[in-house]
Design a protein around this motif. Structure first.
Motif, PDB file in Angstrom:
ATOM      1  N   VAL A   1      -8.632 -50.185 -19.866  1.00 35.58           N
ATOM      2  CA  VAL A   1     -10.485 -50.674 -20.035  1.00 35.58           C
ATOM      3  C   VAL A   1      -9.940 -49.010 -19.867  1.00 35.58           C
ATOM      4  O   VAL A   1     -10.962 -47.910 -20.687  1.00 35.58           O
ATOM      5  CB  VAL A   1     -11.095 -50.914 -19.302  1.00 35.58           C
ATOM      6  CG1 VAL A   1     -11.969 -50.715 -17.883  1.00 35.58           C
ATOM      7  CG2 VAL A   1     -12.358 -50.436 -20.317  1.00 35.58           C
ATOM      8  N   LEU A   2      -9.309 -48.326 -19.470  1.00 40.57           N
ATOM      9  CA  LEU A   2      -9.215 -46.904 -18.209  1.00 40.57           C
ATOM     10  C   LEU A   2      -8.611 -45.753 -19.475  1.00 40.57           C
ATOM     11  O   LEU A   2      -8.490 -45.577 -20.201  1.00 40.57           O
ATOM     12  CB  LEU A   2      -8.585 -46.894 -16.772  1.00 40.57           C
ATOM     13  CG  LEU A   2      -9.186 -47.817 -16.622  1.00 40.57           C
ATOM     14  CD1 LEU A   2      -8.315 -47.729 -15.161  1.00 40.57           C
ATOM     15  CD2 LEU A   2     -10.923 -47.228 -15.922  1.00 40.57           C
ATOM     16  N   VAL A   3      -7.964 -47.234 -19.538  1.00 41.68           N
ATOM     17  CA  VAL A   3      -6.727 -46.087 -21.693  1.00 41.68           C
ATOM     18  C   VAL A   3      -7.572 -45.975 -22.599  1.00 41.68           C
ATOM     19  O   VAL A   3      -7.031 -45.114 -23.227  1.00 41.68           O
ATOM     20  CB  VAL A   3      -5.661 -47.034 -21.298  1.00 41.68           C
ATOM     21  CG1 VAL A   3      -4.663 -45.970 -22.426  1.00 41.68           C
ATOM     22  CG2 VAL A   3      -4.739 -46.909 -20.295  1.00 41.68           C
ATOM     23  N   LYS A   4      -8.014 -46.928 -22.752  1.00 41.35           N
ATOM     24  CA  LYS A   4      -9.118 -46.871 -24.032  1.00 41.35           C
ATOM     25  C   LYS A   4     -10.688 -46.234 -24.194  1.00 41.35           C
ATOM     26  O   LYS A   4     -11.424 -47.108 -25.135  1.00 41.35           O
ATOM     27  CB  LYS A   4      -9.364 -48.284 -24.135  1.00 41.35           C
ATOM     28  CG  LYS A   4      -7.868 -49.412 -24.711  1.00 41.35           C
ATOM     29  CD  LYS A   4      -8.263 -51.322 -24.751  1.00 41.35           C
ATOM     30  CE  LYS A   4      -7.528 -51.797 -24.787  1.00 41.35           C
ATOM     31  NZ  LYS A   4      -7.535 -53.125 -25.314  1.00 41.35           N
ATOM     32  N   THR A   5     -10.453 -45.495 -22.950  1.00 42.06           N
ATOM     33  CA  THR A   5     -11.686 -44.841 -22.911  1.00 42.06           C
ATOM     34  C   THR A   5     -11.754 -43.612 -22.978  1.00 42.06           C
ATOM     35  O   THR A   5     -11.268 -42.754 -21.948  1.00 42.06           O
ATOM     36  CB  THR A   5     -12.599 -45.652 -21.234  1.00 42.06           C
ATOM     37  OG1 THR A   5     -12.539 -46.724 -21.133  1.00 42.06           O
ATOM     38  CG2 THR A   5     -13.642 -44.722 -21.649  1.00 42.06           C
ATOM     39  N   PRO A   6     -11.386 -42.712 -23.296  1.00 39.83           N
ATOM     40  CA  PRO A   6     -11.388 -41.414 -23.786  1.00 39.83           C
ATOM     41  C   PRO A   6     -12.132 -40.335 -23.185  1.00 39.83           C
ATOM     42  O   PRO A   6     -11.040 -39.349 -22.299  1.00 39.83           O
ATOM     43  CB  PRO A   6     -11.031 -41.149 -25.416  1.00 39.83           C
ATOM     44  CG  PRO A   6     -10.972 -42.697 -26.021  1.00 39.83           C
ATOM     45  CD  PRO A   6     -11.679 -43.731 -25.379  1.00 39.83           C
ATOM     46  N   GLY A   7     -13.445 -40.627 -23.071  1.00 40.70           N
ATOM     47  CA  GLY A   7     -14.052 -39.681 -21.917  1.00 40.70           C
ATOM     48  C   GLY A   7     -14.232 -40.055 -20.962  1.00 40.70           C
ATOM     49  O   GLY A   7     -14.108 -38.795 -20.290  1.00 40.70           O
ATOM     50  N   LEU A   8     -13.488 -41.173 -20.766  1.00 45.47           N
ATOM     51  CA  LEU A   8     -13.588 -41.248 -18.658  1.00 45.47           C
ATOM     52  C   LEU A   8     -12.250 -40.690 -18.147  1.00 45.47           C
ATOM     53  O   LEU A   8     -12.282 -39.493 -17.667  1.00 45.47           O
ATOM     54  CB  LEU A   8     -12.972 -42.569 -18.802  1.00 45.47           C
ATOM     55  CG  LEU A   8     -12.739 -42.738 -16.835  1.00 45.47           C
ATOM     56  CD1 LEU A   8     -13.833 -42.517 -15.746  1.00 45.47           C
ATOM     57  CD2 LEU A   8     -12.069 -44.407 -16.886  1.00 45.47           C
ATOM     58  N   ILE A   9     -11.092 -40.492 -19.385  1.00 49.34           N
ATOM     59  CA  ILE A   9      -9.959 -39.428 -18.860  1.00 49.34           C
ATOM     60  C   ILE A   9     -10.268 -38.333 -19.400  1.00 49.34           C
ATOM     61  O   ILE A   9      -9.587 -37.184 -18.518  1.00 49.34           O
ATOM     62  CB  ILE A   9      -8.217 -40.094 -20.058  1.00 49.34           C
ATOM     63  CG1 ILE A   9      -8.131 -41.643 -19.920  1.00 49.34           C
ATOM     64  CG2 ILE A   9      -7.775 -39.105 -20.215  1.00 49.34           C
ATOM     65  CD1 ILE A   9      -7.019 -42.051 -20.926  1.00 49.34           C
ATOM     66  N   LEU A  10     -11.130 -37.820 -19.653  1.00 46.86           N
ATOM     67  CA  LEU A  10     -10.994 -36.540 -20.321  1.00 46.86           C
ATOM     68  C   LEU A  10     -12.040 -35.850 -19.279  1.00 46.86           C
ATOM     69  O   LEU A  10     -11.761 -34.661 -18.716  1.00 46.86           O
ATOM     70  CB  LEU A  10     -12.121 -36.099 -21.931  1.00 46.86           C
ATOM     71  CG  LEU A  10     -11.406 -36.381 -23.130  1.00 46.86           C
ATOM     72  CD1 LEU A  10     -12.460 -36.131 -24.325  1.00 46.86           C
ATOM     73  CD2 LEU A  10     -10.350 -35.479 -22.644  1.00 46.86           C
ATOM     74  N   LEU A  11     -13.219 -36.376 -18.537  1.00 51.20           N
ATOM     75  CA  LEU A  11     -13.870 -36.262 -17.743  1.00 51.20           C
ATOM     76  C   LEU A  11     -13.290 -35.755 -16.311  1.00 51.20           C
ATOM     77  O   LEU A  11     -13.636 -34.547 -15.632  1.00 51.20           O
ATOM     78  CB  LEU A  11     -15.235 -37.214 -17.754  1.00 51.20           C
ATOM     79  CG  LEU A  11     -15.707 -37.421 -16.129  1.00 51.20           C
ATOM     80  CD1 LEU A  11     -16.514 -36.017 -16.210  1.00 51.20           C
ATOM     81  CD2 LEU A  11     -16.698 -38.232 -16.066  1.00 51.20           C
ATOM     82  N   ALA A  12     -11.844 -37.124 -16.045  1.00 49.91           N
ATOM     83  CA  ALA A  12     -11.401 -36.744 -14.822  1.00 49.91           C
ATOM     84  C   ALA A  12     -10.738 -36.092 -14.894  1.00 49.91           C
ATOM     85  O   ALA A  12     -10.152 -34.700 -13.981  1.00 49.91           O
ATOM     86  CB  ALA A  12     -10.605 -38.192 -15.042  1.00 49.91           C
TER      87      ALA A  12
END
Length: 438
Positions: free
Chosen positions: A241-252
């Motif tokens: 789910v982490l890899v599939k959530t681009p918004g989370l990666i961008l925020l990080a």
């Protein structure tokens, strides 16, 4: 209905049940709060109050204390980087542990006891091996407290009340910091080092009592991991789910850039003026206290700002505060400059500290991996915070404190640019009451 009973989410009220006044507030918030015993919410406030001092050991005082004992900025930066890397590696592991264990209260008590013991050991015997060992323990076991506290909070109050409760947590945390700083100032003035030891023991005891007063039966562990509602998957989704959530990666990534610039500045300011004035504990208490008082104001204002302006503008304001802070710190060298510099620290770090878990909860709502996601984000931002300390030490050695302030403040411009481009992916709209009740 069976699922709602299982996850602790209140039924959406019928229109005839609603009073005519006060509809501007989120109606589901008091409904979810009503399920939480008053004692547990009071205990949660007390927990945040005592954790302000207990979770970090010596915290900001370590650098000032060691700097006045002959440690260089480079050495202190390397130690901070080493500890940060250890914490960065440990954080996602502990995030998964928080998601999967019903013993969330224990994941706060055990780290606090270990961190307090390590800090006392460092304070009483500050040689190289003890300092490195103490910071190793603090970094590893301290990495579990953040995810555990957020999971505990979400499990107690539910999704709808979570943004408001995060702000309240931050209010009591910063209030605890201010009281602790005043206590440190007074204790060192009247009792010397023994006063610091006594304060650390008292705050550790207070933390344990507060945790014990939280009713474990009031913690919904499904809600605590981000399963307040079901997205239709057969069970809690995995790490994918982490890899599939681009918004989370961008925020990080954005927070990694921000914390690369922000993390060392408070330490450097405390080092610089502690060396000048020769009073490490009292000087650091004053410098840190200004930022904490500003954060109290931010914690009070943040729910109103999020409701009126939206989450994205609040994050943007927090990012903009850092380059202004670096510019002032790098160009004004009088002691009075700590006031605007540290107030801006309170605005920037304070707003992002509240907005970040709210954004993660929105991005991962229904995934069952809230704590893993938050921990993964903390890990990535920790990369920036950890390595920035070594860079800051090098900059101070090569060009002085002013160069370090200007470089680290200017780096935040990159985070601002990234957020402006990707803000719509990073901050999804708040879920509607109908979606929360579905």
């Amino acid at each position: 209905m069976e699922q709602m009973a299982r996850t602790g989410i209140a039924r959406a009220p019928d229109p005839v049940d609603l009073p005519a006044a006060g509809l501007g507030q989120s109606l589901e918030i008091p409904l979810q709060r009503a399920t939480v015993a008053g004692q547990s919410l009071v205990a949660l406030a007390a927990l945040n109050f005592f954790l302000a001092d207990a979770r970090d050991g010596l915290g900001p005082f370590l650098d000032a204390f060691l700097a006045t004992n002959g440690w260089s900025s480079m050495s202190l930066g390397l130690i901070a980087t080493f500890g940060g890397i250890l914490g960065m590696v440990a954080t996602p592991i502990f995030g998964a542990l928080v998601d999967n264990t019903p013993y969330k209260r224990a994941l706060i008590v055990i780290p606090v006891l270990l961190v307090t013991a390590a800090a006392l050991w460092t304070l009483l015997q500050p040689d190289v091996a003890i300092v490195i060992g103490g910071q190793t323990v603090t970094a590893i076991v301290g990495a579990v407290v953040g995810p555990a506290l957020m999971g505990l909070t979400l499990g107690l109050v539910g999704e709808a009340a979570f943004p408001h409760q995060v702000s309240r947590n931050e209010f009591w945390n910063h209030a605890g910091n201010v009281v602790s700083l005043v206590g440190v100032y007074a204790a060192t003035t009247f009792f010397g080092m023994q006063g610091i030891v006594g304060l650390m023991i008292l705050t550790a005891i207070g933390t344990c009592i507060a945790v014990a007063c939280i009713d474990a039966k009031k913690i919904d562990h499904n809600v605590a991991r981000g399963l307040g509602h079901d997205e239709g998957e057969p069970g809690p989704s995995g790490y994918s789910v982490l890899v599939k959530t681009p918004g989370l990666i961008l925020l990080a990534v954005i927070l990694m850039v921000f914390h690369f610039g922000n993390a060392p500045m408070g330490r450097l300011i405390a080092q610089e003026f502690s060396i000048q004035l020769g009073t490490p504990f009292r000087t650091t208490a004053l410098i840190t206290g200004v930022a904490q008082l500003a954060m109290i104001g931010v914690a009070v204002a943040a729910p109103f700002m999020i409701r009126r302006l939206g989450l994205a503008p609040v994050i943007l304001i927090g990012l903009i505060a850092l380059p202004i802070r670096g510019l002032i710190a790098g160009t004004v060298h009088d002691f009075w400059s700590i006031y605007p510099v540290q107030i801006l620290d309170g605005v920037g770090a304070g707003l992002l500290g509240i907005a970040t878990p709210v954004a993660v909860e929105r991005l991962l709502s229904g995934s069952g991996r809230f704590n893993v996601g938050l921990a993964a984000l903390m890990t990535i931002q920790g990369i920036g915070a950890s390595f920035s300390n070594a860079v800051a030490g090098t900059l101070v050695s090569e060009g002085g404190y002013s160069l370090a302030y200007l470089v680290h403040g200017g780096i935040a411009i990159g985070a601002i640019a990234l957020f402006l481009v990707w803000r719509h992916r990073i901050v999804p709209p708040a879920p509607t009451p109908a979606r929360r009740a579905a």
